[in-house]
Design a protein around this motif. Structure first.
Motif, short mmCIF file in Angstrom:
data_model
loop_
_atom_site.label_atom_id
_atom_site.label_comp_id
_atom_site.label_asym_id
_atom_site.label_seq_id
_atom_site.Cartn_x
_atom_site.Cartn_y
_atom_site.Cartn_z
N ALA A 90 -2.06 6.90 2.52
CA ALA A 90 -1.92 7.00 1.08
C ALA A 90 -3.03 6.25 0.34
O ALA A 90 -2.96 6.06 -0.86
CB ALA A 90 -0.57 6.43 0.66
N ALA A 91 -4.07 5.83 1.05
CA ALA A 91 -5.14 5.09 0.40
C ALA A 91 -5.89 5.97 -0.59
O ALA A 91 -6.11 7.16 -0.34
CB ALA A 91 -6.11 4.56 1.46
N ASN A 92 -6.30 5.40 -1.72
CA ASN A 92 -7.00 6.16 -2.75
C ASN A 92 -8.50 5.99 -2.57
O ASN A 92 -9.01 4.89 -2.39
CB ASN A 92 -6.59 5.67 -4.15
CG ASN A 92 -5.14 6.01 -4.45
OD1 ASN A 92 -4.69 7.09 -4.12
ND2 ASN A 92 -4.42 5.07 -5.06
N TYR A 112 10.53 6.27 -1.60
CA TYR A 112 10.67 7.27 -0.55
C TYR A 112 9.34 7.46 0.18
O TYR A 112 9.28 7.56 1.41
CB TYR A 112 11.12 8.57 -1.20
CG TYR A 112 11.51 9.69 -0.26
CD1 TYR A 112 12.40 9.49 0.79
CD2 TYR A 112 11.04 10.98 -0.47
CE1 TYR A 112 12.78 10.53 1.62
CE2 TYR A 112 11.41 12.04 0.34
CZ TYR A 112 12.29 11.80 1.39
OH TYR A 112 12.66 12.85 2.21
N ALA A 113 8.24 7.47 -0.58
CA ALA A 113 6.92 7.60 0.03
C ALA A 113 6.56 6.36 0.85
O ALA A 113 6.03 6.46 1.96
CB ALA A 113 5.87 7.83 -1.05
N ALA A 114 6.86 5.20 0.32
CA ALA A 114 6.53 3.96 1.01
C ALA A 114 7.42 3.72 2.22
O ALA A 114 7.00 3.08 3.20
CB ALA A 114 6.64 2.78 0.04
N PHE A 164 8.71 7.95 4.17
CA PHE A 164 7.48 8.41 4.84
C PHE A 164 6.63 7.27 5.40
O PHE A 164 5.55 7.52 5.94
CB PHE A 164 6.63 9.23 3.86
CG PHE A 164 7.21 10.59 3.57
CD1 PHE A 164 7.13 11.61 4.51
CD2 PHE A 164 7.83 10.86 2.36
CE1 PHE A 164 7.65 12.86 4.25
CE2 PHE A 164 8.35 12.11 2.09
CZ PHE A 164 8.26 13.11 3.03
N ASP A 165 7.07 6.04 5.23
CA ASP A 165 6.36 4.88 5.78
C ASP A 165 4.89 4.83 5.36
O ASP A 165 4.00 4.50 6.16
CB ASP A 165 6.46 4.86 7.31
CG ASP A 165 7.88 4.64 7.79
OD1 ASP A 165 8.64 3.92 7.11
OD2 ASP A 165 8.24 5.22 8.83
#
Length: 308
Positions: free
Chosen positions: A265-267, A206-208, A227-228
């Motif tokens: 979403a990068a850490n 779902y997040a990706a 959420f792309d």
């Protein structure tokens, strides 16, 4: 014979008079009924029309006096955004912006003494009190730091334009409502354990926003947008399944999203907290369906509080 004939005529005359009286009485009753039916037939549609007009707003409420409330609300919102933001380091900017709202000859800072500073935002229309076709007082909500407040703005309308007609007034906003406690529902722990790995996979997909991956977790014929990559799943914190039975269930999932400083979403693993991903805890209500011994998601939406 003659006596008998006279008696017959007398009996006949008496009966005829009584018959006419009954006929006229019957006619009067009939006409009364006709009048009642006609009056009710005319009155019923008229009453429906007036009631529908009051319900649908076809007949304007006299309380607004023809005052353009929507435009007045927009005008007061814009004024509040200028009036409640000032800084002594640049008073001229505020004075120039206020000119669009003030009457000719008004003091250029409209009551501010030119010292200190204030920063406000989140302006929203809260209400209006219409005095007549030209005058009203508009109430605007705002946020300044940690404080919510109200600004009462008197406005005048000349038929085509608005102006702030008098000094505005700051008012305290009401505090939050008291929230009654609600007991925890009985939980189906077996189904919660069964659902957890499936829902963890679903929220990652779902997040990706990868539709190919999402189809592994959603019910047949269902499409759910993701959420792309704007978020990533940090943790599936809780899965709540109320006690019950059936192949279709309503469940609540609490997740922690990782949100990068740039919205992606990068850490990041630097020592500066501002550059590290934020953790944002969210709750969702999902409709899940069991198909072929496995649970799939039918729908996802924001969770609501249980009603006690």
């Amino acid at each position: 014979m003659f006596a008998s004939s006279g008696s017959a005529r007398r009996r006949g005359g008496w009966s005829g008079g009584g018959g006419r009286w009954l006929v006229w009485t019957g006619r009067a009753i009939l006409w009364a009924l006709i009048i009642v039916i006609v009056v009710n037939g005319v009155r019923a549609p008229f009453e429906r029309f007036t009631q529908e007009g009051a319900t649908t707003g076809a007949t304007p409420e006299p309380s607004d006096s023809g005052f353009p409330m929507t435009q007045a609300a927009a005008f007061a919102n814009q004024f509040a955004a200028v009036y409640l933001n000032f800084n002594a380091s640049n008073p001229r900017q505020r004075a120039d912006r206020l000119k669009a709202f003030l009457p000719e000859g008004a003091q250029e800072q409209f009551g501010w003494n030119g010292y200190g500073q204030m920063s406000a935002g989140a302006f929203q229309f809260a209400g209006i009190s219409v005095r007549d076709s030209a005058n009203a007082v508009v109430t605007v909500t705002y946020q300044a730091g940690s404080r919510r407040g109200l600004l009462s703005v008197p406005v005048y309308y000349d038929g085509s334009r608005f102006v702030v007609s008098a000094r505005p007034g700051l008012l305290p906003a009401p505090g939050p409502a008291g929230l009654p406690a609600v007991g925890e529902p009985d939980r189906d722990s077996a189904t919660e354990s069964e659902l957890r790995p499936q829902l963890e996979g679903f929220f990652k997909a779902y997040a990706a926003g990868d539709q190919v991956d999402l189809q592994r977790y959603v019910a047949n014929g269902v499409t759910i947008e993701g959420f792309d990559g704007a978020l990533s799943l940090a943790q599936l914190k809780d899965v709540v399944v109320p006690a019950g039975e059936g192949s279709t269930r309503e469940v609540t999932a609490v997740v922690v999203w990782a949100v990068s400083p740039g919205g992606g979403a990068a850490n990041s693993r630097t020592d500066d907290p501002a550059t590290q991903p934020a953790g944002l805890e969210q709750a969702y209500r999902l409709t899940v369906e069991k198909q072929g011994g496995k649970w799939f998601v039918e729908a996802v939406q924001g969770a609501s509080r249980p009603v006690g």
